[in-house]
Design an enzyme around this catalytic site. Structure first.
Site, PDB file in Angstrom:
ATOM      1  N   ASP A   1     -31.797 -16.227  -1.974  1.00  0.00           N
ATOM      2  CA  ASP A   1     -30.918 -15.285  -2.682  1.00  0.00           C
ATOM      3  C   ASP A   1     -29.716 -14.919  -1.814  1.00  0.00           C
ATOM      4  OD1 ASP A   1     -32.605 -15.208  -4.852  1.00  0.00           O
ATOM      5  OD2 ASP A   1     -33.284 -13.150  -4.551  1.00  0.00           O
ATOM      6  N   GLU A   2     -29.985 -14.629  -0.540  1.00  0.00           N
ATOM      7  CA  GLU A   2     -28.910 -14.203   0.355  1.00  0.00           C
ATOM      8  C   GLU A   2     -27.859 -15.302   0.513  1.00  0.00           C
ATOM      9  OE1 GLU A   2     -28.925 -11.226   0.888  1.00  0.00           O
ATOM     10  OE2 GLU A   2     -30.911 -10.446   1.369  1.00  0.00           O
TER      11      GLU A   2
ATOM     12  N   HIS B   1     -25.653 -15.361  -2.529  1.00  0.00           N
ATOM     13  CA  HIS B   1     -24.714 -14.227  -2.491  1.00  0.00           C
ATOM     14  C   HIS B   1     -23.615 -14.461  -1.457  1.00  0.00           C
ATOM     15  CE1 HIS B   1     -28.291 -11.613  -4.100  1.00  0.00           C
ATOM     16  NE2 HIS B   1     -27.790 -12.419  -5.010  1.00  0.00           N
TER      17      HIS B   1
END
Length: 332
Positions: free
Chosen positions: A199-200, A203
């Site tokens: 996820d990071e 992003h």
């Protein structure tokens, strides 16, 4: 036109593509993983058996590992601070005459994804039985109470540099924790941290793309903003972290030393992330810069080498420091 007005116009221009940003870099709620997918299912008869297995495997993980995992969890759980800060950035409008603008919608959906991280890690810590959850919870509340100042003011350019850097740093940290957990045989925790790291990274790609597009529209001011953030250094979200009864920020150095000792996040990682951003945004190839921005570019191109020399001289204490988060739970 003032710098502030130019930035507002650039944000409005980029906002036209906000739907494509959401579609490219964020995932639908119904399709993305949820914390309960990765934890023992409390509705099943096998729940207690699964928890017992989780706790047994957790006993093998070393002390500094737990300190880092707790610190990472607390950092994730301070999400309300980060959302409120980003919602105040120039160009973000929430609940105006026409409701949320595109940037506010982006930030709400980004926050929704990020919220799952702290939720999942907190539940894992609770089930593991290896940490003092009340101490963890007090530290989290203190961190939210104490606020956060990344030194960006309301400037979207500086804020996007910060988020580009920080999302990549968080990826590095969670991914390294995943590798260590796997090494000690905790494959479930390894998967948890690997998914959070994924996820990071998504992003990071989003925020770095925002910066990339600003470089094409307003190169000189974007270059100056990048230089400003690198010159003052990126402030880690947990830099004000403290344990119960202690002064603001007093736990950060100990936490950072634990992370460096086990190789989760080091001073060299900081330098490498800086270098990756310089390469990603092709700082050496950007054209149309004014004299001040050219000097900023020169500064940025030389900075990683200078920072590497400093990082190589740093000595991390070899002795583990005790934390209220972990020590009480290990006396069993």
């Amino acid at each position: 036109m003032s710098i502030q007005n130019v930035r507002r116009e650039v944000m409005q221009f980029l906002e036209k593509n906000i739907d494509s940003f959401v579609e490219t870099y964020l995932l639908p709620v119904e399709k993305i993983w949820q914390p309960s997918d990765l934890l023992p299912n409390s509705e099943k008869e096998s729940f207690l058996e699964e928890v017992t297995e989780l706790r047994e495997i957790a006993k093998e993980l070393p002390y500094d590992f737990w300190v880092v995992l707790v610190g990472d969890t607390i950092t994730e759980e301070a999400l309300p601070t980060y959302e409120s800060w980003l919602m105040d950035v120039e160009g973000v409008t929430q609940k105006g005459e026409n409701g949320d603008n595109g940037w506010a919608k982006w930030l709400r959906q980004w926050t929704g994804e990020e919220n799952r991280h702290g939720d999942l890690l907190n539940k894992y810590l609770y089930l593991s039985g290896r940490v003092n959850m009340r101490e963890v919870e007090m530290t989290t509340q203190h961190l939210i109470n104490d606020g956060f100042d990344p030194g960006t003011d309301r400037d979207p350019y500086k804020n996007f540099v910060f988020t580009s850097f920080q999302e990549l740093a968080t990826y590095v940290s969670h991914n390294r924790v995943a590798q260590i957990a796997k090494k000690f045989g905790d494959h479930k925790l390894s998967k948890i941290c690997r998914l959070i790291a994924g996820d990071e990274m998504r992003h990071h790609h989003a925020y770095s793309e925002f910066v990339n597009r600003i470089f094409k529209i307003d190169p000189s001011e974007m270059m100056l903003a990048f230089q400003y953030m690198m010159k003052q250094k990126i402030t880690m979200p947990a830099h004000l972290i403290r344990e119960s009864g202690d002064a603001i920020g007093t736990a950060f150095e100990k936490f950072s030393e634990s992370a460096q000792r086990i190789g989760v996040y080091t001073s060299m990682d900081y330098v490498e992330i800086m270098q990756k951003l310089i390469e990603k945004w092709e700082i050496d190839k950007i054209t149309g810069l004014n004299d001040e921005a050219e000097k900023a570019r020169d500064y940025l191109m030389k900075l990683p080498a200078r920072m590497t020399k400093i990082a190589e001289r740093l000595v991390v204490p070899s002795e583990e420091k005790l934390f209220k988060w972990v020590q009480p739970a290990l006396k069993v």
